[in-house]
Structures are given as structure tokens and as C-alpha cells.
Design an enzyme around this catalytic site. Structure first.
Site, PDB file in Angstrom:
ATOM      1  N   ALA A  93      60.385  42.777  -0.838  1.00  0.00           N
ATOM      2  CA  ALA A  93      61.271  42.984   0.320  1.00  0.00           C
ATOM      3  C   ALA A  93      62.228  41.824   0.585  1.00  0.00           C
ATOM      4  CB  ALA A  93      60.481  43.315   1.585  1.00  0.00           C
ATOM      5  N   ALA A  94      62.359  40.904  -0.370  1.00  0.00           N
ATOM      6  CA  ALA A  94      63.374  39.843  -0.192  1.00  0.00           C
ATOM      7  C   ALA A  94      64.761  40.475  -0.065  1.00  0.00           C
ATOM      8  CB  ALA A  94      63.357  38.894  -1.387  1.00  0.00           C
ATOM      9  N   GLY A  95      64.994  41.483  -0.891  1.00  0.00           N
ATOM     10  CA  GLY A  95      66.287  42.171  -0.834  1.00  0.00           C
ATOM     11  C   GLY A  95      66.480  42.872   0.506  1.00  0.00           C
ATOM     12  N   ASP A  96      65.402  43.392   1.077  1.00  0.00           N
ATOM     13  CA  ASP A  96      65.498  44.064   2.375  1.00  0.00           C
ATOM     14  C   ASP A  96      65.767  43.046   3.485  1.00  0.00           C
ATOM     15  OD1 ASP A  96      64.901  46.449   1.067  1.00  0.00           O
ATOM     16  OD2 ASP A  96      62.745  46.150   1.329  1.00  0.00           O
TER      17      ASP A  96
HETATM   18  P1  ATP Z   1      63.160  43.170  -3.523  1.00  0.00           P
HETATM   19  O1  ATP Z   1      63.317  44.334  -4.432  1.00  0.00           O
HETATM   20  O2  ATP Z   1      61.969  42.308  -3.844  1.00  0.00           O
HETATM   21  O3  ATP Z   1      63.265  43.515  -2.088  1.00  0.00           O
HETATM   22  P2  ATP Z   1      65.685  42.443  -4.613  1.00  0.00           P
HETATM   23  O4  ATP Z   1      65.306  42.504  -6.064  1.00  0.00           O
HETATM   24  O5  ATP Z   1      66.460  43.558  -4.045  1.00  0.00           O
HETATM   25  O6  ATP Z   1      64.394  42.179  -3.762  1.00  0.00           O
HETATM   26  P3  ATP Z   1      66.384  39.700  -4.919  1.00  0.00           P
HETATM   27  O7  ATP Z   1      67.648  39.350  -5.566  1.00  0.00           O
HETATM   28  O8  ATP Z   1      65.131  39.472  -5.659  1.00  0.00           O
HETATM   29  O9  ATP Z   1      66.534  41.166  -4.343  1.00  0.00           O
HETATM   30  O10 ATP Z   1      66.259  38.881  -3.575  1.00  0.00           O
HETATM   31  C1  ATP Z   1      67.186  39.024  -2.502  1.00  0.00           C
HETATM   32  C2  ATP Z   1      67.578  37.664  -1.992  1.00  0.00           C
HETATM   33  O11 ATP Z   1      66.401  36.961  -1.613  1.00  0.00           O
HETATM   34  C3  ATP Z   1      68.270  36.811  -3.043  1.00  0.00           C
HETATM   35  O12 ATP Z   1      69.665  37.060  -3.036  1.00  0.00           O
HETATM   36  C4  ATP Z   1      67.888  35.402  -2.585  1.00  0.00           C
HETATM   37  O13 ATP Z   1      68.801  34.965  -1.597  1.00  0.00           O
HETATM   38  C5  ATP Z   1      66.524  35.597  -1.925  1.00  0.00           C
HETATM   39  N1  ATP Z   1      65.430  35.243  -2.844  1.00  0.00           N
HETATM   40  C6  ATP Z   1      64.733  36.080  -3.646  1.00  0.00           C
HETATM   41  N2  ATP Z   1      63.807  35.415  -4.360  1.00  0.00           N
HETATM   42  C7  ATP Z   1      63.897  34.123  -3.992  1.00  0.00           C
HETATM   43  C8  ATP Z   1      63.209  32.923  -4.345  1.00  0.00           C
HETATM   44  N3  ATP Z   1      62.216  32.924  -5.245  1.00  0.00           N
HETATM   45  N4  ATP Z   1      63.576  31.764  -3.747  1.00  0.00           N
HETATM   46  C9  ATP Z   1      64.558  31.743  -2.822  1.00  0.00           C
HETATM   47  N5  ATP Z   1      65.254  32.843  -2.438  1.00  0.00           N
HETATM   48  C10 ATP Z   1      64.933  34.016  -3.007  1.00  0.00           C
HETATM   49  O1  RIB Z   2      61.802  46.707  -1.130  1.00  0.00           O
HETATM   50  C1  RIB Z   2      60.417  46.567  -0.989  1.00  0.00           C
HETATM   51  C2  RIB Z   2      59.792  47.904  -0.677  1.00  0.00           C
HETATM   52  O2  RIB Z   2      59.932  48.750  -1.789  1.00  0.00           O
HETATM   53  C3  RIB Z   2      58.309  47.837  -0.405  1.00  0.00           C
HETATM   54  O3  RIB Z   2      58.000  47.580   0.945  1.00  0.00           O
HETATM   55  C4  RIB Z   2      57.802  49.171  -0.896  1.00  0.00           C
HETATM   56  O4  RIB Z   2      57.462  50.053   0.140  1.00  0.00           O
HETATM   57  C5  RIB Z   2      58.931  49.746  -1.754  1.00  0.00           C
HETATM   58  O5  RIB Z   2      59.464  50.814  -1.152  1.00  0.00           O
END
Ligand code: ATP
Ligand code: RIB
Length: 314
Positions: free
Chosen positions: A252-255
Site C-alpha cells: 500500500a505504499a502506492g496507495d
Molecule cells: P504498492 O503496490 O505496494 O501499493 P506501488 O508498487 O504502487 O506500491 P511503489 O512505487 O512501490 O508503488 O511505492 C509508491 C511510493 O512509495 C514510491 O513512489 C516511493 O515514494 C514510496 N516508497 C516505496 N517503497 C519505498 C521504500 N522502500 N523507501 C522509501 N520510499 C518508498
Molecule cells: O495496494 C495494496 C492493496 O492491494 C492491499 O491492501 C490488498 O488488498 C491489494 O488489494
């Protein structure tokens, strides 16, 4: 009064098993912990925005099971309005998540109730959507619903942020309705039809430009530990670095990023400052376990940034 953020998307219960590494096909690994967390891309983005002070309503579907009650409660506790969320006669959405020692994950999503969110719901909530300052959506609800929503927001000139996750190819007609497209690396590569699922630093500008040529107005490539890359309609091209943190769970970093970016924009920050702020929010979220529980409040973010400035988090 600030306009509302409306999230149209999924609500899941995350069943999370942690182990030293994510099992390969046919492999059994001994896990260290099992926990459940409220999740789902839509609900996570809604909670991220509400914790930061945004006025947020979610449109989605829950199952008529115990998970549904827990998930609605989690949204409401975070301050998200759930009035338009209907309960259907099926199971709630569930995500089976494996996390490893580096905080990386592998996820299987079973849509359950999320699959019932239909174009009829877009129509039924047209007043809410028309009043929104921005609408956030993702691809864990049926594509025809996302396409219907996109046509509606374009017609009504309401900004639409599409997180094209989970990855899948999308039509030019849909991309042309998107104001903010926020793929991660894999999703960007799938949209671009690339075999390779990584983008080198040198490839970022070209990839973002190609996505802009497909019709969306602005692109933000989310790049995990590399931060993000902005390609804006006004010609701005900017890489924003990630904060250095010890990641325990990147789910959920992206969220976190999308919810924070929306709050940033609606509070009057320009897109570059909104992205810097969103990177900080997302970095703090990866230092905590779980999806919704990892979303910070403004006070927590302030303390995190203070600690970052004196090098305490990394
Ligand atoms: P997820 O699917 O896990 O919700 P995502 O793959 O859509 O995430 P990421 O690019 O992995 O998106 O992460 C979103 C943002 O979170 C990145 O642009 C960055 O700013 C931050 N981030 C993710 N991982 C890290 C990390 N290990 N350290 C610092 N910031 C991070
Ligand atoms: O983006 C993270 C989410 O993806 C998780 O909370 C999980 O429910 C999946 O939908």
C-alpha cells in the site's frame, strides 16, 4: 470549504503471512507471523487521504460477512464517509499477501463483493461524483465500471486520478479521460506493452512521454525506493527522490502516495510539492506493517520529517 475526494474502488481484508522469503511455486516456507489488516486499493487510498485531513467519501461494495463489518468500521474510524458503500449477498474482497524480510510482497486478490460495483452505481452516485474536487480509482473493480466513471468525470470536468493497478493493458479511450495516471514500474511497462518490467533512470522520460502521447494529461511513475517521476501537461519533467527508511512492509505504499497526492493538490500545493509530500507519506507508510494501519496522520508525518532531517529513520 475544501472540495471532497471521492474514491471509487475496492475494499479488501488482507490476510498477511510474513516469512524470510516469498515461497516459489511448489515450495513451503515456515512463516513467522500471520496478521489481518483492512486493505484494498480503494479503501487504502481513501484512508490515506482522510488521515491527512482530506474530506473523503468512498463508493464501493462490501460482503455480508464479518469482514464486511470490520472493513466498514475501519473506514469510518479513519473518517471516511461510507454512505454509498452497499453490502451485497456475497463475501467481502480478500487479499492473500506474503511479505518477506525486506518488506516486499506477493499478492493474490479475490474480488468478492468488489466485482458487484457496476456502471449503475456510477449513475446512482452522479451527484456525489459531480461535486468532487477529484475522483480516485484503481483496477480492482470491474473495468467497465472504471470506464463508465472515466467517461462521466470527463464529461463533468471532474479531475480523475487512475492508479492502473493491478497491471493490465488499457484502451486509448480510457487513458484519454485520465488527468493523473500513477503507474508503478510494472504497470507502466504493461501499459507500454514492454516485455521487460523495469525502467532504467534513462528510460523514465521516454516512458512517461509515451504514456502522455496515449492521451492522459499527467503521468506520475511510482518507482519504489527510487521515489517518483513526474511528467506534467505543462512540460515539467521532474524526478523526486524517495526518503531513506528501513522498510518493513511496502504493501500500500502506492496507495499512501495517491491519497496524499490528492490531498496535496486539493490543499493548493502544486504537483511537484504534492509529489514530494506524497513521497514522504509513502516512505513513512513502508516503515509500518499493514495497509490501512500504516497510513500516517499529519502529526506523525511531522515527527517523521523532523527525524529524517537529523538522520534518525534510515
Ligand atoms: P504498492 O503496490 O505496494 O501499493 P506501488 O508498487 O504502487 O506500491 P511503489 O512505487 O512501490 O508503488 O511505492 C509508491 C511510493 O512509495 C514510491 O513512489 C516511493 O515514494 C514510496 N516508497 C516505496 N517503497 C519505498 C521504500 N522502500 N523507501 C522509501 N520510499 C518508498
Ligand atoms: O495496494 C495494496 C492493496 O492491494 C492491499 O491492501 C490488498 O488488498 C491489494 O488489494
Amino acid at each position: 470549504m475544501q472540495k471532497e475526494i471521492v474514491v471509487v474502488g475496492s475494499i479488501n481484508l488482507d490476510l498477511v503471512a510474513s516469512s524470510s522469503h516469498i515461497p516459489r511455486a511448489g515450495e513451503t516456507v515456515a512463516g513467522s507471523t500471520f496478521r489481518t489488516f483492512p486493505g484494498g486499493k480503494g479503501a487504502n487510498q481513501a484512508v490515506a487521504a482522510a488521515r491527512l485531513g482530506g474530506a473523503v467519501t468512498i463508493l464501493g461494495k462490501l460482503g455480508n460477512d464479518a469482514f464486511g463489518v470490520e472493513l466498514r468500521d475501519s473506514l469510518e474510524q479513519a473518517g471516511v464517509k461510507t454512505g454509498p458503500v452497499e453490502t451485497v449477498a456475497d463475501s467481502s474482497g480478500v487479499a492473500l499477501i506474503n511479505t518477506d524480510a525486506a518488506g516486499e510482497n506477493a499478492i493474490t486478490v479475490i474480488p468478492g463483493a468488489n466485482a458487484y460495483l457496476s456502471p449503475v452505481d456510477i449513475d446512482a452516485n452522479s451527484e456525489l461524483l459531480r461535486r468532487a474536487g477529484i475522483v480516485l480509482t484503481q483496477l480492482e473493480v470491474p473495468l467497465e465500471t472504471v470506464e463508465c466513471l472515466a467517461r462521466f468525470t470527463r464529461q463533468e470536468r471532474v479531475p480523475l486520478m487512475l492508479d492502473p493497478a493491478p497491471a493490465r493493458p488499457l484502451s486509448p479511450a480510457l487513458l484519454a479521460c485520465v488527468d493523473w495516471l500513477t503507474p508503478n514500474e510494472t504497470e507502466a511497462c504493461v501499459l507500454l506493452g514492454r516485455e521487460e518490467k523495469n525502467l532504467s533512470q534513462a528510460e523514465l522520460q521516454g516512458a512517461a512521454n509515451t504514456l502522455l502521447q496515449r492521451g492522459c494529461k499527467n503521468v506520475i511513475l511510482k518507482l519504489g525506493v527510487r521515489g517518483c517521476y513526474l511528467a506534467l501537461a505543462d512540460g515539467t519533467r521532474r524526478a523526486v527522490p524517495a526518503h531513506k527508511v528501513v522498510a518493513v512492509d511496502t504493501t500500500a505504499a502506492g496507495d499512501a502516495f495517491n491519497g496524499a497526492f490528492a490531498v496535496g493538490l486539493l490543499s493548493g500545493k502544486d504537483p511537484v510539492h504534492s509529489a514530494e509530500w506524497a513521497c514522504a507519506v509513502a516512505a513513512l507508510s513502508v516503515t509500518r506493517h499493514g495497509a490501512q494501519p500504516s497510513m500516517p496522520t499529519p502529526n506523525e508525518l511531522e515527527r517523521f520529517l523532523e527525524a529524517q532531517s537529523i538522520g534518525l529513520n534510515s
